[in-house]
Design a protein around this motif. Structure first.
Motif, PDB file in Angstrom:
ATOM      1  N   ARG A  39      -6.647 108.921   4.839  1.00 18.19           N
ATOM      2  CA  ARG A  39      -7.870 108.462   4.160  1.00 18.19           C
ATOM      3  C   ARG A  39      -8.230 109.366   2.983  1.00 18.19           C
ATOM      4  N   SER A  40      -8.049 110.659   3.166  1.00 17.78           N
ATOM      5  CA  SER A  40      -8.447 111.611   2.124  1.00 17.78           C
ATOM      6  C   SER A  40      -7.474 111.637   0.952  1.00 17.78           C
ATOM      7  N   PHE A  41      -6.186 111.348   1.220  1.00 22.16           N
ATOM      8  CA  PHE A  41      -5.160 111.435   0.175  1.00 22.16           C
ATOM      9  C   PHE A  41      -4.313 110.165   0.159  1.00 22.16           C
ATOM     10  N   PRO A  42      -4.846 109.085  -0.414  1.00 24.70           N
ATOM     11  CA  PRO A  42      -4.101 107.824  -0.432  1.00 24.70           C
ATOM     12  C   PRO A  42      -2.835 107.873  -1.289  1.00 24.70           C
ATOM     13  N   THR A  43      -2.691 108.908  -2.136  1.00 24.84           N
ATOM     14  CA  THR A  43      -1.475 109.055  -2.941  1.00 24.84           C
ATOM     15  C   THR A  43      -0.613 110.208  -2.447  1.00 24.84           C
ATOM     16  N   LEU A  44      -0.741 110.563  -1.180  1.00 26.69           N
ATOM     17  CA  LEU A  44       0.002 111.690  -0.619  1.00 26.69           C
ATOM     18  C   LEU A  44       1.513 111.513  -0.812  1.00 26.69           C
ATOM     19  N   ASP A  45       2.173 112.592  -1.249  1.00 24.61           N
ATOM     20  CA  ASP A  45       3.629 112.592  -1.418  1.00 24.61           C
ATOM     21  C   ASP A  45       4.346 113.375  -0.326  1.00 24.61           C
ATOM     22  N   VAL A  46       3.800 114.573   0.007  1.00 25.06           N
ATOM     23  CA  VAL A  46       4.459 115.452   0.966  1.00 25.06           C
ATOM     24  C   VAL A  46       3.431 116.025   1.926  1.00 25.06           C
ATOM     25  N   LEU A  47       3.768 115.988   3.219  1.00 23.40           N
ATOM     26  CA  LEU A  47       2.934 116.616   4.244  1.00 23.40           C
ATOM     27  C   LEU A  47       3.739 117.693   4.937  1.00 23.40           C
ATOM     28  N   PHE A  48       3.196 118.920   4.953  1.00 30.27           N
ATOM     29  CA  PHE A  48       3.837 120.047   5.630  1.00 30.27           C
ATOM     30  C   PHE A  48       3.096 120.315   6.940  1.00 30.27           C
ATOM     31  N   VAL A  49       3.840 120.374   8.042  1.00 27.69           N
ATOM     32  CA  VAL A  49       3.221 120.571   9.350  1.00 27.69           C
ATOM     33  C   VAL A  49       3.967 121.662  10.107  1.00 27.69           C
ATOM     34  N   GLY A  50       3.224 122.658  10.591  1.00 25.19           N
ATOM     35  CA  GLY A  50       3.824 123.711  11.391  1.00 25.19           C
ATOM     36  C   GLY A  50       4.300 123.179  12.736  1.00 25.19           C
ATOM     37  N   ALA A  51       5.379 123.771  13.243  1.00 22.14           N
ATOM     38  CA  ALA A  51       5.988 123.316  14.491  1.00 22.14           C
ATOM     39  C   ALA A  51       5.856 124.373  15.575  1.00 22.14           C
ATOM     40  N   GLY A  52       5.063 124.053  16.600  1.00 19.22           N
ATOM     41  CA  GLY A  52       4.979 124.875  17.802  1.00 19.22           C
ATOM     42  C   GLY A  52       5.480 124.024  18.956  1.00 19.22           C
ATOM     43  N   THR A  53       4.552 123.434  19.696  1.00 18.71           N
ATOM     44  CA  THR A  53       4.953 122.427  20.686  1.00 18.71           C
ATOM     45  C   THR A  53       5.480 121.177  19.995  1.00 18.71           C
ATOM     46  N   THR A  54       5.222 121.044  18.723  1.00 15.18           N
ATOM     47  CA  THR A  54       5.503 119.907  17.835  1.00 15.18           C
ATOM     48  C   THR A  54       4.568 118.733  18.094  1.00 15.18           C
ATOM     49  N   GLY A  55       3.468 118.951  18.795  1.00 12.46           N
ATOM     50  CA  GLY A  55       2.498 117.890  19.013  1.00 12.46           C
ATOM     51  C   GLY A  55       1.877 117.406  17.715  1.00 12.46           C
ATOM     52  N   THR A  56       1.361 118.339  16.904  1.00 16.26           N
ATOM     53  CA  THR A  56       0.776 117.960  15.619  1.00 16.26           C
ATOM     54  C   THR A  56       1.839 117.349  14.712  1.00 16.26           C
ATOM     55  N   LEU A  57       3.007 117.974  14.667  1.00 18.61           N
ATOM     56  CA  LEU A  57       4.101 117.480  13.829  1.00 18.61           C
ATOM     57  C   LEU A  57       4.496 116.056  14.207  1.00 18.61           C
ATOM     58  N   MET A  58       4.721 115.810  15.482  1.00 17.26           N
ATOM     59  CA  MET A  58       5.179 114.494  15.918  1.00 17.26           C
ATOM     60  C   MET A  58       4.105 113.424  15.756  1.00 17.26           C
ATOM     61  N   GLY A  59       2.851 113.777  16.019  1.00 15.43           N
ATOM     62  CA  GLY A  59       1.777 112.805  15.833  1.00 15.43           C
ATOM     63  C   GLY A  59       1.652 112.391  14.384  1.00 15.43           C
ATOM     64  N   CYS A  60       1.669 113.371  13.472  1.00 19.51           N
ATOM     65  CA  CYS A  60       1.558 113.062  12.048  1.00 19.51           C
ATOM     66  C   CYS A  60       2.803 112.358  11.533  1.00 19.51           C
ATOM     67  N   ALA A  61       3.980 112.834  11.928  1.00 20.84           N
ATOM     68  CA  ALA A  61       5.226 112.234  11.442  1.00 20.84           C
ATOM     69  C   ALA A  61       5.366 110.788  11.913  1.00 20.84           C
ATOM     70  N   ARG A  62       5.043 110.516  13.162  1.00 20.21           N
ATOM     71  CA  ARG A  62       5.119 109.140  13.670  1.00 20.21           C
ATOM     72  C   ARG A  62       4.145 108.227  12.927  1.00 20.21           C
ATOM     73  N   TYR A  63       2.953 108.735  12.657  1.00 19.03           N
ATOM     74  CA  TYR A  63       1.961 107.928  11.942  1.00 19.03           C
ATOM     75  C   TYR A  63       2.458 107.567  10.545  1.00 19.03           C
ATOM     76  N   PHE A  64       2.882 108.582   9.796  1.00 22.56           N
ATOM     77  CA  PHE A  64       3.265 108.308   8.411  1.00 22.56           C
ATOM     78  C   PHE A  64       4.561 107.512   8.310  1.00 22.56           C
ATOM     79  N   LYS A  65       5.483 107.697   9.234  1.00 26.67           N
ATOM     80  CA  LYS A  65       6.700 106.879   9.206  1.00 26.67           C
ATOM     81  C   LYS A  65       6.371 105.412   9.474  1.00 26.67           C
ATOM     82  N   ARG A  66       5.312 105.146  10.212  1.00 28.62           N
ATOM     83  CA  ARG A  66       4.926 103.775  10.495  1.00 28.62           C
ATOM     84  C   ARG A  66       4.096 103.158   9.373  1.00 28.62           C
ATOM     85  N   PHE A  67       3.107 103.905   8.889  1.00 34.54           N
ATOM     86  CA  PHE A  67       2.146 103.321   7.957  1.00 34.54           C
ATOM     87  C   PHE A  67       2.374 103.701   6.488  1.00 34.54           C
TER      88      PHE A  67
END
Length: 324
Positions: free
Chosen positions: A165-193
Motif C-alpha cells: 500500500r505504501s509503495f505501489p511502484t516498489l521494485d526491490v524488497l530486502f528482507v532479513g532471514a532468521g526463521t524466514t517467517g518474515t521473508l517467506m510471508g513477504c515473498a509469497r505475497y509479492f510473488k502472488r500479487f
C-alpha cells in the motif's frame, strides 16, 4: 487517539525512514519496533498463539515454551503475561543481557544454553532442550517458530500488504532471514500479487540457511545453525550475505545520525546497500527493507566499544568512526 486494553492491540505499521542521506543509496526502511514487544516478532507471536488457542493445543494449564535468540522471546513474554500463560524461553549465551532481563521482568523463565551442539550449533542445542522439556511434561506447548506456518502467514497478512500500500511502484524488497517467517510471508505475497517485485534475502555470514558453511556468529537475530523448515527458496530472487563487522559499522553509522537500531536491522541495511551498489538498477529504483527492532537492547554488545574490540579485534574509535 488509540486506547487499548491488551499490549498486542497496538503496533505502528506505517513508519518509514528515508535512508538515502545516511547510506547514499535510494532505500526506505520500514520500522517495526514501535510496539510493546519492541520488534516485528509481536506479529508472529500473536499469530502462532491465536492458532494454538483455536486448535485447542493451548489449554488453561499449558506452559508455553520456545527457542529464541531474543525478539520472539520478548514478544511471547508480553503475550503470555497478558493472557496468563507461563512461558519458558530457551535462549543461549549470545542473547543480550537486557533482553533476558526484560523477559524475566515480564514473568518468564529464561533457560540459557551455554554449549553449542556439535552439529547445528546453539540453535540445535536449544531445540534439543525444548524437546526434552516437552517430553518430560505434557503441559509444555512448543509453538516452533522455525516450522510453524502461522509465523510466515502473519507477514503475508500484515507486513507485506502494508508495504504494498505504501509503495505501489516498489521494485526491490530486502528482507532479513532468521526463521524466514518474515521473508517467506513477504515473498509469497509479492510473488502472488506483485510478481515484478524482486525479493532479496539478507543473511549473515556463518549462517547455514542458504547452504553456506557454518561459522561463529555473535549478534543474535538473523542467521541460523539449522536451515529453517519454513524456507522455500523458489520464492527468493537473490541472497546477500553480510559480515558481522559490517552490521556493527552500519548500526554505528545510523546511531551517529540519531537512529538507534538493532543488529538485525544493521544487517538488513548493510546487505541492501551492498546489493544496490553492485546491481544496475538506476537512480529511480524504489527499494524497501525492514527494521525488525530498535537498538536499546544492544547497548551492552554491538554499541559497547569494549565488546566490539574484544569480539572483532578492532578499535571502534578508529575504524567505526571512519565509516561516518
Amino acid at each position: 487517539m488509540p486506547i487499548i486494553s491488551q499490549p498486542h492491540e497496538f503496533n505502528e505499521d506505517d513508519l518509514y525512514v528515508d535512508l538515502r542521506p545516511s547510506v547514499g543509496v535510494p532505500l526506505y526502511l520500514k520500522c517495526e519496533g514501535f510496539n510493546f514487544a519492541g520488534s516485528i516478532k509481536l506479529k508472529a507471536a500473536e499469530s502462532m498463539i491465536a492458532a494454538a488457542e483455536r486448535s485447542g493445543a493451548l489449554r488453561p494449564d499449558s506452559i508455553l515454551v520456545e527457542s529464541s535468540s531474543g525478539n520472539l522471546g520478548v514478544a511471547l513474554s508480553v503475550l503470555a503475561a497478558s493472557k496468563g500463560y507461563p512461558f519458558v524461553c530457551v535462549t543461549d549465551s549470545r542473547c543480550n543481557l537486557a533482553t533476558k532481563q526484560l523477559m524475566e521482568t515480564l514473568g518468564s523463565q529464561v533457560h540459557t544454553i551455554t554449549e553449542p551442539a556439535s552439529d547445528g550449533g546453539y540453535l540445535a542445542a536449544r531445540i534439543t532442550h525444548v524437546r526434552e522439556l516437552c517430553e518430560d511434561d505434557d503441559r509444555y506447548v512448543w509453538l516452533n517458530q522455525y516450522a510453524n506456518p502461522d509465523n510466515w502467514s502473519a507477514h503475508y497478512r500484515t507486513t507485506a500488504p502494508s508495504i504494498d500500500r505504501s509503495f505501489p511502484t516498489l521494485d526491490v524488497l530486502f528482507v532479513g532471514a532468521g526463521t524466514t517467517g518474515t521473508l517467506m510471508g513477504c515473498a509469497r505475497y509479492f510473488k502472488r500479487f506483485r510478481p515484478s517485485v524482486r525479493v532479496v534475502a539478507i543473511d549473515a555470514v556463518g549462517s547455514v540457511t542458504f547452504g553456506g558453511p557454518s561459522a561463529p556468529r555473535m549478534i543474535p537475530g538473523l542467521g541460523t545453525g539449522v536451515s529453517p523448515a519454513l524456507l522455500d527458496e523458489s520464492f527468493v530472487d537473490d541472497v546477500v550475505l553480510v559480515e558481522e563487522i559490517d552490521t556493527v559499522r552500519t548500526c554505528h553509522l545510523l546511531a551517529r545520525r540519531g537512529f538507534l537500531f538493532g543488529g538485525s536491522t544493521g544487517t538488513a541495511i548493510s546487505g541492501a546497500t551492498q546489493w544496490l551498489e553492485t546491481n544496475d538498477v538506476g537512480p529511480n529504483v524504489t527499494a524497501v527493507t525492514i527494521a525488525p527492532d530498535l537498538g536499546e537492547r544492544y547497548l551492552d554488545s554491538l554499541y559497547q566499544p569494549s565488546w566490539v574490540q574484544q569480539v572483532y579485534h578492532l578499535d571502534p574509535a578508529d575504524e567505526l568512526a571512519a565509516q561516518g
